[in-house]
Enzyme design. Structure first.
Site, PDB file in Angstrom:
ATOM      1  N   LYS A  54     -51.620 -20.553 -23.041  1.00  0.00           N
ATOM      2  CA  LYS A  54     -50.241 -21.003 -23.300  1.00  0.00           C
ATOM      3  C   LYS A  54     -49.572 -19.854 -23.866  1.00  0.00           C
ATOM      4  CE  LYS A  54     -51.867 -25.725 -22.893  1.00  0.00           C
ATOM      5  NZ  LYS A  54     -52.332 -26.909 -23.481  1.00  0.00           N
ATOM      6  N   GLN A  98     -53.530 -28.938 -29.563  1.00  0.00           N
ATOM      7  CA  GLN A  98     -54.265 -29.153 -28.516  1.00  0.00           C
ATOM      8  C   GLN A  98     -55.267 -30.230 -28.650  1.00  0.00           C
ATOM      9  OE1 GLN A  98     -54.237 -26.956 -25.699  1.00  0.00           O
ATOM     10  NE2 GLN A  98     -55.795 -28.274 -24.752  1.00  0.00           N
ATOM     11  N   ASP A 121     -45.050 -31.392 -25.524  1.00  0.00           N
ATOM     12  CA  ASP A 121     -46.048 -31.830 -24.551  1.00  0.00           C
ATOM     13  C   ASP A 121     -45.727 -33.427 -24.207  1.00  0.00           C
ATOM     14  OD1 ASP A 121     -48.552 -30.462 -23.849  1.00  0.00           O
ATOM     15  OD2 ASP A 121     -49.535 -30.914 -25.668  1.00  0.00           O
TER      16      ASP A 121
END
Ligand code: NAP
Length: 292
Positions: A54, A98, A121
């Site tokens: 990412k 994460q 997200d």
């Protein structure tokens, strides 16, 4: 092979190029560089690899990234303090925690704390709640399901009025994918580990999104001829011909399904590359929302 291959790698590359062009236009106009803060807790190798890709994507697209790599034994309080400081930091536009977090941490409380404008997200209860409500728009759509729908649309699959099955009901893939399909006027069945007669249910539908994490479980004779098959699964299968000793396969038996389906995504090279491309899109959007 009868199915048309949906090339996720190529489509993700197009999305990345579009985002890079917009970022370059934005920064040339004197506006801030879209910047993603990543939060990695502990030393899981897979999570570290995802976070590294990412950050690499941010650099390739001209965006900024800031990484916070935290020890596995960080307290809930200290992690929450960090999220609050990132919420307040004007130079950060997107926050990505994460998952999964180590077991002692309360994931729900952490995700809830991320400011909705920085929730790239799309996992905050507010964004998911908006996705679930008719007539409401989330600020951000979770990246993997967003990628699945984008692939269907790019391939020209008609979603409106179609019958669809989503295999899996996880918070990060299955459930938001089902909500997105409903929002696009498909009629959706969500299947899970207690569903009876999965092959019979799948055989009825024009669109299948498989996200269960079971190697090649969906067989060719489950697929309705001509159906569109989006395979989210990433599973490793022993393969003595490979140096690594394994290869990646999806939740769908590709070799069988490609002879029956109308459209199909490969694994690897299907949904996988779309997840990061959509994260980059969301991060650009976050900068546009916060610093228009
Ligand atoms: P997850 O949280 O483990 O959820 C799996 C879902 O599948 C659950 O809803 C479970 O049902 C259902 N399930 C499990 N076994 C089943 C069976 N035998 N029959 C029917 N349903 C079954 O997994 P996830 O995080 O959604 O991930 C799913 C897959 O997608 C994994 O292979 C993962 O690696 C992959 N993935 C790929 C990407 C990407 O970027 N391409 C991103 C995320 C995930 P219950 O709810 O009843 O337990």
């Amino acid at each position: 092979m009868t199915a048309q291959l949906i090339d996720g790698k190529a489509i993700a590359q197009q999305v990345r190029e579009e985002v890079a062009a917009k970022v370059s236009e934005r920064t040339a106009g004197g506006k801030s560089k879209p910047t993603l803060a990543t939060v990695l807790v502990g030393d899981r190798v897979d999570s570290a690899t995802y976070v590294a890709s990412k950050q690499k994507a941010c650099a390739e697209l001209g965006m900024g990234s800031i990484s916070h790599n935290l020890s596995a034994d960080i307290s809930q309080e200290d992690l929450e303090k960090l999220i609050k400081s990132l919420n307040d930091d004007m130079s950060v536009h997107g926050i990505l925690v994460q998952l999964p977090l180590p077991a002692h941490l309360n994931e729900e409380r952490v995700l809830q704390l991320i400011s909705i404008e920085k929730d790239v997200d799309g996992f905050s209860p507010i964004n998911i709640g908006r996705l679930a409500q008719k007539g409401r728009e989330p600020l951000f759509v979770p990246c993997t399901p967003y990628g699945c729908i984008y692939l269907l649309e790019k391939a020209g699959v008609k979603i409106e009025g179609a019958n669809a099955v989503v295999l899996g009901r996880s918070n990060i893939v299955g459930m938001p994918a089902a909500l997105l399909l409903i929002g696009k006027n498909a009629t959706v069945t969500v299947c899970h580990s207690r569903t009876q007669d999965l092959p019979g249910v799948v055989r009825q539908v024009d669109i299948l999104i498989a996200a269960i994490g079971k190697s090649e479980m969906v067989r060719g004779d489950w697929i309705k001829p001509g159906a569109a098959v989006i395979d989210v699964g990433i599973n490793s299968k022993p393969d003595a011909t490979r140096k690594s000793g394994y290869r990646l396969v999806g939740d769908v038996c590709f070799d069988e399904a490609k002879e029956v389906a109308g459209f199909i995504t490969p694994v690897p090279g299907g949904v996988g590359p779309m997840t990061i491309a959509m994260l980059m899109r969301n991060t650009y959007r976050a900068a546009e929302i916060q610093d228009p």
